[in-house]
Design a protein around this motif. Structure first.
Motif, PDB file in Angstrom:
ATOM      1  N   ILE A  92      -9.122  -1.997  -1.495  1.00 48.81           N
ATOM      2  CA  ILE A  92      -9.324  -3.281  -2.098  1.00 48.81           C
ATOM      3  C   ILE A  92      -8.352  -3.855  -2.929  1.00 48.81           C
ATOM      4  CG2 ILE A  92     -10.947  -5.098  -3.100  1.00 48.81           C
ATOM      5  CD1 ILE A  92     -13.044  -3.304  -1.712  1.00 48.81           C
ATOM      6  N   TYR A  93      -8.196  -2.767  -4.039  1.00 47.94           N
ATOM      7  CA  TYR A  93      -7.164  -3.077  -5.128  1.00 47.94           C
ATOM      8  C   TYR A  93      -5.616  -3.212  -4.255  1.00 47.94           C
ATOM      9  CZ  TYR A  93      -3.381  -2.078  -8.481  1.00 47.94           C
ATOM     10  OH  TYR A  93      -2.302  -2.423  -9.107  1.00 47.94           O
ATOM     11  N   ARG A  94      -5.240  -2.337  -3.436  1.00 52.31           N
ATOM     12  CA  ARG A  94      -4.244  -2.458  -2.660  1.00 52.31           C
ATOM     13  C   ARG A  94      -3.939  -3.808  -1.948  1.00 52.31           C
ATOM     14  NH1 ARG A  94      -4.145   3.760  -0.294  1.00 52.31           N
ATOM     15  NH2 ARG A  94      -2.729   4.616  -2.115  1.00 52.31           N
ATOM     16  N   ARG A  95      -5.054  -4.158  -1.420  1.00 58.61           N
ATOM     17  CA  ARG A  95      -5.147  -5.387  -0.632  1.00 58.61           C
ATOM     18  C   ARG A  95      -4.925  -6.927  -1.625  1.00 58.61           C
ATOM     19  NH1 ARG A  95      -6.558  -7.663   4.313  1.00 58.61           N
ATOM     20  NH2 ARG A  95      -5.559  -5.381   5.087  1.00 58.61           N
ATOM     21  N   ASN A  96      -5.596  -6.559  -2.760  1.00 60.26           N
ATOM     22  CA  ASN A  96      -5.484  -7.655  -3.988  1.00 60.26           C
ATOM     23  C   ASN A  96      -3.988  -7.715  -4.335  1.00 60.26           C
ATOM     24  OD1 ASN A  96      -8.107  -8.052  -3.714  1.00 60.26           O
ATOM     25  ND2 ASN A  96      -8.664  -7.001  -5.993  1.00 60.26           N
ATOM     26  N   VAL A  97      -3.200  -6.729  -4.376  1.00 53.48           N
ATOM     27  CA  VAL A  97      -1.774  -6.726  -4.841  1.00 53.48           C
ATOM     28  C   VAL A  97      -0.600  -6.735  -3.838  1.00 53.48           C
ATOM     29  CG1 VAL A  97      -2.432  -5.636  -7.234  1.00 53.48           C
ATOM     30  CG2 VAL A  97      -1.586  -4.384  -5.305  1.00 53.48           C
ATOM     31  N   ALA A  98      -1.147  -6.752  -2.396  1.00 52.82           N
ATOM     32  CA  ALA A  98      -0.553  -6.982  -1.366  1.00 52.82           C
ATOM     33  C   ALA A  98       0.473  -5.746  -1.112  1.00 52.82           C
ATOM     34  CB  ALA A  98       0.571  -8.220  -1.687  1.00 52.82           C
ATOM     35  N   LYS A  99      -0.180  -4.608  -1.470  1.00 50.46           N
ATOM     36  CA  LYS A  99       0.269  -3.214  -1.151  1.00 50.46           C
ATOM     37  C   LYS A  99      -0.186  -2.928   0.230  1.00 50.46           C
ATOM     38  CE  LYS A  99       1.647   1.105  -1.107  1.00 50.46           C
ATOM     39  NZ  LYS A  99       2.647   1.324  -0.521  1.00 50.46           N
ATOM     40  N   LEU A 100       0.363  -2.700   1.301  1.00 54.26           N
ATOM     41  CA  LEU A 100       0.181  -2.256   2.633  1.00 54.26           C
ATOM     42  C   LEU A 100       0.517  -0.765   2.754  1.00 54.26           C
ATOM     43  CD1 LEU A 100      -1.024  -2.934   5.243  1.00 54.26           C
ATOM     44  CD2 LEU A 100       1.239  -3.340   6.040  1.00 54.26           C
ATOM     45  N   ALA A 101      -0.704  -0.157   2.731  1.00 54.77           N
ATOM     46  CA  ALA A 101      -0.616   1.351   2.787  1.00 54.77           C
ATOM     47  C   ALA A 101      -0.734   1.707   4.232  1.00 54.77           C
ATOM     48  CB  ALA A 101      -1.589   2.095   1.943  1.00 54.77           C
ATOM     49  N   PRO A 102       0.076   2.404   5.034  1.00 50.86           N
ATOM     50  CA  PRO A 102       0.066   2.716   6.509  1.00 50.86           C
ATOM     51  C   PRO A 102      -1.164   3.614   6.524  1.00 50.86           C
ATOM     52  CG  PRO A 102       1.711   4.242   5.566  1.00 50.86           C
ATOM     53  CD  PRO A 102       1.322   3.115   4.120  1.00 50.86           C
ATOM     54  N   PRO A 103      -1.580   3.532   8.150  1.00 51.52           N
ATOM     55  CA  PRO A 103      -2.539   4.736   8.554  1.00 51.52           C
ATOM     56  C   PRO A 103      -2.099   5.886   8.158  1.00 51.52           C
ATOM     57  CG  PRO A 103      -2.133   3.078  10.253  1.00 51.52           C
ATOM     58  CD  PRO A 103      -1.278   2.765   8.955  1.00 51.52           C
ATOM     59  N   PRO A 104      -2.964   6.854   7.885  1.00 52.22           N
ATOM     60  CA  PRO A 104      -4.503   6.731   8.013  1.00 52.22           C
ATOM     61  C   PRO A 104      -5.357   5.912   6.924  1.00 52.22           C
ATOM     62  CG  PRO A 104      -4.082   8.880   7.226  1.00 52.22           C
ATOM     63  CD  PRO A 104      -2.598   8.248   7.358  1.00 52.22           C
ATOM     64  N   ASN A 105      -4.476   5.318   6.049  1.00 55.12           N
ATOM     65  CA  ASN A 105      -5.432   4.709   4.956  1.00 55.12           C
ATOM     66  C   ASN A 105      -6.226   3.259   5.493  1.00 55.12           C
ATOM     67  OD1 ASN A 105      -4.423   5.503   2.242  1.00 55.12           O
ATOM     68  ND2 ASN A 105      -2.242   5.321   3.092  1.00 55.12           N
ATOM     69  N   ILE A 106      -7.310   3.231   4.819  1.00 54.02           N
ATOM     70  CA  ILE A 106      -8.088   2.153   5.439  1.00 54.02           C
ATOM     71  C   ILE A 106      -7.846   0.951   4.972  1.00 54.02           C
ATOM     72  CG2 ILE A 106     -10.155   3.500   5.922  1.00 54.02           C
ATOM     73  CD1 ILE A 106     -11.114   2.561   2.974  1.00 54.02           C
ATOM     74  N   GLN A 107      -7.880  -0.277   5.525  1.00 53.67           N
ATOM     75  CA  GLN A 107      -7.497  -1.613   5.003  1.00 53.67           C
ATOM     76  C   GLN A 107      -8.779  -2.474   4.802  1.00 53.67           C
ATOM     77  OE1 GLN A 107      -4.270  -2.481   4.646  1.00 53.67           O
ATOM     78  NE2 GLN A 107      -3.848  -0.334   5.309  1.00 53.67           N
ATOM     79  N   LEU A 108      -8.886  -2.905   3.915  1.00 49.08           N
ATOM     80  CA  LEU A 108     -10.200  -3.576   3.360  1.00 49.08           C
ATOM     81  C   LEU A 108      -9.909  -5.164   3.119  1.00 49.08           C
ATOM     82  CD1 LEU A 108     -12.307  -1.137   1.845  1.00 49.08           C
ATOM     83  CD2 LEU A 108     -12.502  -1.901   4.362  1.00 49.08           C
ATOM     84  N   GLU A 109     -10.724  -5.968   3.012  1.00 48.14           N
ATOM     85  CA  GLU A 109     -10.360  -7.455   2.523  1.00 48.14           C
ATOM     86  C   GLU A 109     -10.317  -7.360   1.166  1.00 48.14           C
ATOM     87  OE1 GLU A 109      -9.901  -9.893   4.519  1.00 48.14           O
ATOM     88  OE2 GLU A 109     -10.153  -8.469   5.950  1.00 48.14           O
ATOM     89  N   ALA A 110      -9.562  -8.320   0.488  1.00 46.35           N
ATOM     90  CA  ALA A 110      -9.257  -8.578  -0.824  1.00 46.35           C
ATOM     91  C   ALA A 110     -10.416  -9.014  -1.703  1.00 46.35           C
ATOM     92  CB  ALA A 110      -7.994  -9.640  -1.209  1.00 46.35           C
TER      93      ALA A 110
END
Length: 131
Positions: A92-110
């Motif tokens: 969530i923090y990564r989404r908040n700061v617009a950091k796109l971590a590639p798979p296999p990292n999960i992507q969640l909403e800000a």
């Protein structure tokens, strides 16, 4: 009793905390107490250091700056309370700061209301040994 040593200062958290600290005491979950996840969770855990109401300085053996560096890397970060799950708070923090971590990292909403939205916020909040 828990003792944390950093920069020649010792902080002790006793088992006999005041009643007003009961909620905070429940947030002291370690990776040794992790339980098997049934599925990947989508919100930060109760004691996730990425939550704005987390216990200040409760970062294990890492500094706030090390945590931020990890968050801004592409590292997969495991949840410290659920075995077999990734840390939802860091996702969530990564989404908040617009950091796109590639798979296999999960992507969640800000979620800037409950999870830090800037690295400086996280560091200032958790740096309990500021000079």
């Amino acid at each position: 009793m828990l003792t944390r040593v950093s920069e020649s200062r010792i902080i002790t958290i006793s088992n006999s905390l005041p009643a007003t600290m009961t909620k905070r005491r429940a947030k002291l979950i370690t990776s040794d107490e992790a339980v098997q996840a049934k599925c990947q969770h989508k919100t930060a855990c109760s004691d996730c250091p990425w939550k704005r109401d987390s216990l200040r300085g409760w970062l294990g053996g890492a500094t706030p700056q090390q945590w931020v560096a990890t968050a801004h890397s592409d590292a997969v970060v495991d949840c410290h309370t659920l075995k077999g799950a990734q840390c939802a708070g860091i996702a969530i923090y990564r989404r908040n700061v617009a950091k796109l971590a590639p798979p296999p990292n999960i992507q969640l909403e800000a979620d800037r209301e409950n999870v830090f939205g800037m690295p400086t916020q996280f560091v200032e909040y958790h740096d309990i040994f500021k000079k």
